[in-house]
Design an enzyme around this catalytic site. Structure first.
Site, mmCIF file in Angstrom:
data_model
loop_
_atom_site.group_PDB
_atom_site.id
_atom_site.type_symbol
_atom_site.label_atom_id
_atom_site.label_comp_id
_atom_site.label_asym_id
_atom_site.label_seq_id
_atom_site.Cartn_x
_atom_site.Cartn_y
_atom_site.Cartn_z
ATOM 1 N N HIS A 89 0.802 -1.225 0.000
ATOM 2 C CA HIS A 89 0.000 0.000 0.000
ATOM 3 C C HIS A 89 0.834 1.274 0.000
ATOM 4 C CE1 HIS A 89 0.875 -0.132 4.319
ATOM 5 N NE2 HIS A 89 0.669 1.176 4.307
HETATM 6 C C1 UD1 Z 1 -2.197 5.801 5.249
HETATM 7 C C2 UD1 Z 1 -0.927 6.398 5.835
HETATM 8 C C3 UD1 Z 1 0.166 5.352 5.855
HETATM 9 C C4 UD1 Z 1 -0.291 4.077 6.555
HETATM 10 C C5 UD1 Z 1 -1.601 3.594 5.933
HETATM 11 C C6 UD1 Z 1 -2.118 2.419 6.728
HETATM 12 C C7 UD1 Z 1 -0.576 8.810 5.394
HETATM 13 C C8 UD1 Z 1 0.171 9.793 4.583
HETATM 14 N N1 UD1 Z 1 -0.454 7.504 5.009
HETATM 15 O O1 UD1 Z 1 -1.920 5.465 3.905
HETATM 16 O O2 UD1 Z 1 1.290 5.854 6.555
HETATM 17 O O3 UD1 Z 1 0.701 3.092 6.396
HETATM 18 O O4 UD1 Z 1 -2.572 4.650 5.988
HETATM 19 O O5 UD1 Z 1 -3.001 1.642 5.989
HETATM 20 O O6 UD1 Z 1 -1.255 9.165 6.320
HETATM 21 N N2 UD1 Z 1 -9.217 4.574 0.794
HETATM 22 C C9 UD1 Z 1 -10.453 3.992 0.700
HETATM 23 N N3 UD1 Z 1 -11.089 3.686 1.867
HETATM 24 C C10 UD1 Z 1 -10.568 3.919 3.092
HETATM 25 C C11 UD1 Z 1 -9.304 4.524 3.167
HETATM 26 C C12 UD1 Z 1 -8.650 4.843 2.015
HETATM 27 O O7 UD1 Z 1 -10.970 3.759 -0.392
HETATM 28 O O8 UD1 Z 1 -11.200 3.592 4.112
HETATM 29 C C13 UD1 Z 1 -8.499 4.897 -0.470
HETATM 30 C C14 UD1 Z 1 -8.798 6.291 -0.999
HETATM 31 O O9 UD1 Z 1 -8.794 6.219 -2.389
HETATM 32 C C15 UD1 Z 1 -7.601 7.087 -0.541
HETATM 33 C C16 UD1 Z 1 -6.487 6.048 -0.604
HETATM 34 O O10 UD1 Z 1 -7.094 4.833 -0.218
HETATM 35 O O11 UD1 Z 1 -7.334 8.205 -1.370
HETATM 36 C C17 UD1 Z 1 -5.314 6.357 0.323
HETATM 37 O O12 UD1 Z 1 -5.768 6.556 1.674
HETATM 38 P P1 UD1 Z 1 -4.928 7.484 2.687
HETATM 39 O O13 UD1 Z 1 -5.534 7.406 4.011
HETATM 40 O O14 UD1 Z 1 -4.730 8.845 2.090
HETATM 41 O O15 UD1 Z 1 -3.508 6.824 2.668
HETATM 42 P P2 UD1 Z 1 -3.080 5.308 2.871
HETATM 43 O O16 UD1 Z 1 -2.436 4.845 1.615
HETATM 44 O O17 UD1 Z 1 -4.211 4.519 3.410
HETATM 45 N N1 UDP Z 2 -3.762 -5.625 8.749
HETATM 46 C C1 UDP Z 2 -5.040 -6.144 8.873
HETATM 47 N N2 UDP Z 2 -5.690 -6.523 7.719
HETATM 48 C C2 UDP Z 2 -5.133 -6.410 6.485
HETATM 49 C C3 UDP Z 2 -3.822 -5.877 6.389
HETATM 50 C C4 UDP Z 2 -3.172 -5.487 7.539
HETATM 51 O O1 UDP Z 2 -5.581 -6.271 9.984
HETATM 52 O O2 UDP Z 2 -5.800 -6.777 5.485
HETATM 53 C C5 UDP Z 2 -3.062 -5.208 9.991
HETATM 54 C C6 UDP Z 2 -1.702 -5.823 10.197
HETATM 55 O O3 UDP Z 2 -1.790 -7.079 10.835
HETATM 56 C C7 UDP Z 2 -1.012 -4.768 11.037
HETATM 57 C C8 UDP Z 2 -1.604 -3.464 10.534
HETATM 58 O O4 UDP Z 2 -2.825 -3.817 9.881
HETATM 59 O O5 UDP Z 2 -1.374 -4.914 12.408
HETATM 60 C C9 UDP Z 2 -0.671 -2.798 9.564
HETATM 61 O O6 UDP Z 2 -1.329 -1.739 8.943
HETATM 62 P P1 UDP Z 2 -0.927 -1.187 7.513
HETATM 63 O O7 UDP Z 2 -0.157 -2.197 6.774
HETATM 64 O O8 UDP Z 2 -2.179 -0.672 6.895
HETATM 65 O O9 UDP Z 2 -0.041 0.096 7.864
HETATM 66 P P2 UDP Z 2 1.475 0.330 8.291
HETATM 67 O O10 UDP Z 2 1.803 -0.583 9.407
HETATM 68 O O11 UDP Z 2 2.319 0.108 7.076
HETATM 69 O O12 UDP Z 2 1.503 1.766 8.670
#
Ligand code: UD1
Ligand code: UDP
Length: 357
Positions: free
Chosen positions: A203
């Site tokens: 992601h």
């Molecule tokens: C965010 C964090 C990242 C973290 C990740 C955990 C920032 C800059 N990034 O990244 O550090 O590792 O969360 O998962 O804060 N979207 C949906 N539904 C949702 C959420 C997101 O469709 O419930 C889609 C949207 O198109 C959105 C994109 O995902 O634009 C990215 O979501 P965003 O929260 O901006 O960043 P993440 O990639 O999730």
């Molecule tokens: N995780 C989850 N379901 C998923 C993918 C990840 O519950 O489908 C959990 C994972 O076990 C870990 C956390 O989400 O505890 C990690 O989050 P993510 O990878 O979104 O973000 P990051 O740690 O890179 O910030």
């Protein structure tokens, strides 16, 4: 003592669960969900499964470019803080919700406690690196999960209020593993047997927003699947959109599924032969569980995981990823290390209660 906790993204729900449980035994907690993540599979499911209390505020910020998302969150958190006037604001990790929460509090002279302080990738092109550096520099209490994190802060001149407390994600894993193994039916549901598949998550912005990187990773996954392995891929919504744009539907053996719940994820991790990921949390969890990890990045903040080869960096390079997976599968299984014998959540609460800076 009154504490406002700011969370908004998937890993923050998991991190806050053990801390909130302890915190509520000795303080009033006001829980603020920024709304950064909002799909049921990215948010609500964690509240249900981990019995996280209902948020007192849901700011409903949603998705958007960094400036819009961070700015809107900052504005809305400030309103909450003016209303609630807490003694501390607790923020987790390195997301836009983290930075907005810390900035809103610091400007109102409310002490900020940063859980997962001191992590560094030394790559300023990562949005998370900017968020964590900024947050650390305006925090009063800096709760570090590793000695490396403490050293990083020292090198930036931060020594006051720094506490090595261990990792709250370890606490979460430790307290949920048995429950997960009892409750989860994910292996049966997907027709998997223990140690009969690989698991992957992707992601990170650098891997999803650059089509070449995402194609390289998907091509590696397809090669692995075509060599006879099953690869399970719970797809983050951000990645799903980009895969749709690439028209990447994978192949037989590459199971692209919706994001799974925490208990299902822990079971998928524990029973995988190896894991490929660009997630910070997943890297740590699988290393703790003794499952070989291939990290789809060129660097990691969790350098301890690299030390004895349990984690390998492979970037977004098809050949490197394939080679790293072969090496991981050939390596003997690691015993799970006891990384943090003492509860990080308890250590954090003790510092907050003592008002230690
Ligand atoms: C965010 C964090 C990242 C973290 C990740 C955990 C920032 C800059 N990034 O990244 O550090 O590792 O969360 O998962 O804060 N979207 C949906 N539904 C949702 C959420 C997101 O469709 O419930 C889609 C949207 O198109 C959105 C994109 O995902 O634009 C990215 O979501 P965003 O929260 O901006 O960043 P993440 O990639 O999730
Ligand atoms: N995780 C989850 N379901 C998923 C993918 C990840 O519950 O489908 C959990 C994972 O076990 C870990 C956390 O989400 O505890 C990690 O989050 P993510 O990878 O979104 O973000 P990051 O740690 O890179 O910030």
């Amino acid at each position: 003592m009154k504490v406002v906790t700011v969370i908004g993204a998937r890993p923050q729900f998991i991190k806050c669960a053990p801390v909130s449980r302890e915190l509520r035994k000795m303080a009033t907690e006001v829980l603020v969900h920024t709304g950064q993540h909002y799909d049921d599979t990215m948010s609500e499911v964690f509240f249900r499964e981990l019995e996280i209390p209902r948020p007192d505020y849901n700011l409903g910020v949603g998705s958007g470019p960094h400036g819009v998302q961070t700015g809107e969150t900052l504005k809305r958190i400030e309103e909450v803080l003016l209303e609630e006037r807490p003694d501390h604001v607790v923020v987790y990790g390195d997301t836009n919700s983290t930075l907005a929460g810390a900035l809103a509090a610091a400007k109102l002279h409310i002490p900020v406690a940063h859980v997962e302080a001191g992590l560094r990738s030394f790559n300023k092109r990562m949005p998370e690196e900017i968020n964590r550096v900024m947050t650390d520099h305006i925090s009063t209490l800096l709760f570090c999960p590793t000695e490396t994190a403490v050293t990083n802060l020292t090198q930036e001149g931060m020594t006051q209020g720094v506490h090595l407390v261990g990792d709250v994600m370890y606490d979460a894993l430790h307290s949920n593993l048995l429950l997960a193994e009892r409750m989860s039916t994910i292996l049966e549901k997907l027709g998997l047997r223990s140690k009969g598949y690989l698991l992957t998550t992707v992601h990170r912005a650098e891997n999803t927003d650059q089509p070449e990187n995402l194609s390289n990773i998907v091509n590696a996954l397809i090669e692995i699947a075509e060599s006879g392995q099953t690869v399970v891929f719970p797809v983050h919504p951000r990645t799903r959109k980009q895969l749709d744009a690439l028209a990447g539907n994978g192949c037989a053996g590459l199971l692209m599924i919706d994001p799974v719940s925490y208990l299902d994820m822990v079971v998928l991790e524990k029973n995988a032969k190896a894991v490929l990921t660009d997630s910070g949390g997943v890297q740590k969890e699988v290393c703790w569980l003794g499952v070989p990890c291939v990290t789809l990045r060129d660097e990691t903040e969790w350098v301890e995981t690299l030390a004895d080869g349990r984690n390998r960096l492979a970037g977004a390079d098809t050949k490197r990823i394939y080679a790293a997976v072969c090496a991981a599968l050939a390596a003997p299984e690691f015993a799970p290390p006891v990384v943090h014998p003492v509860g990080a959540a308890n250590a954090i609460i003790t510092c907050l209660a003592n008002g230690r800076g």
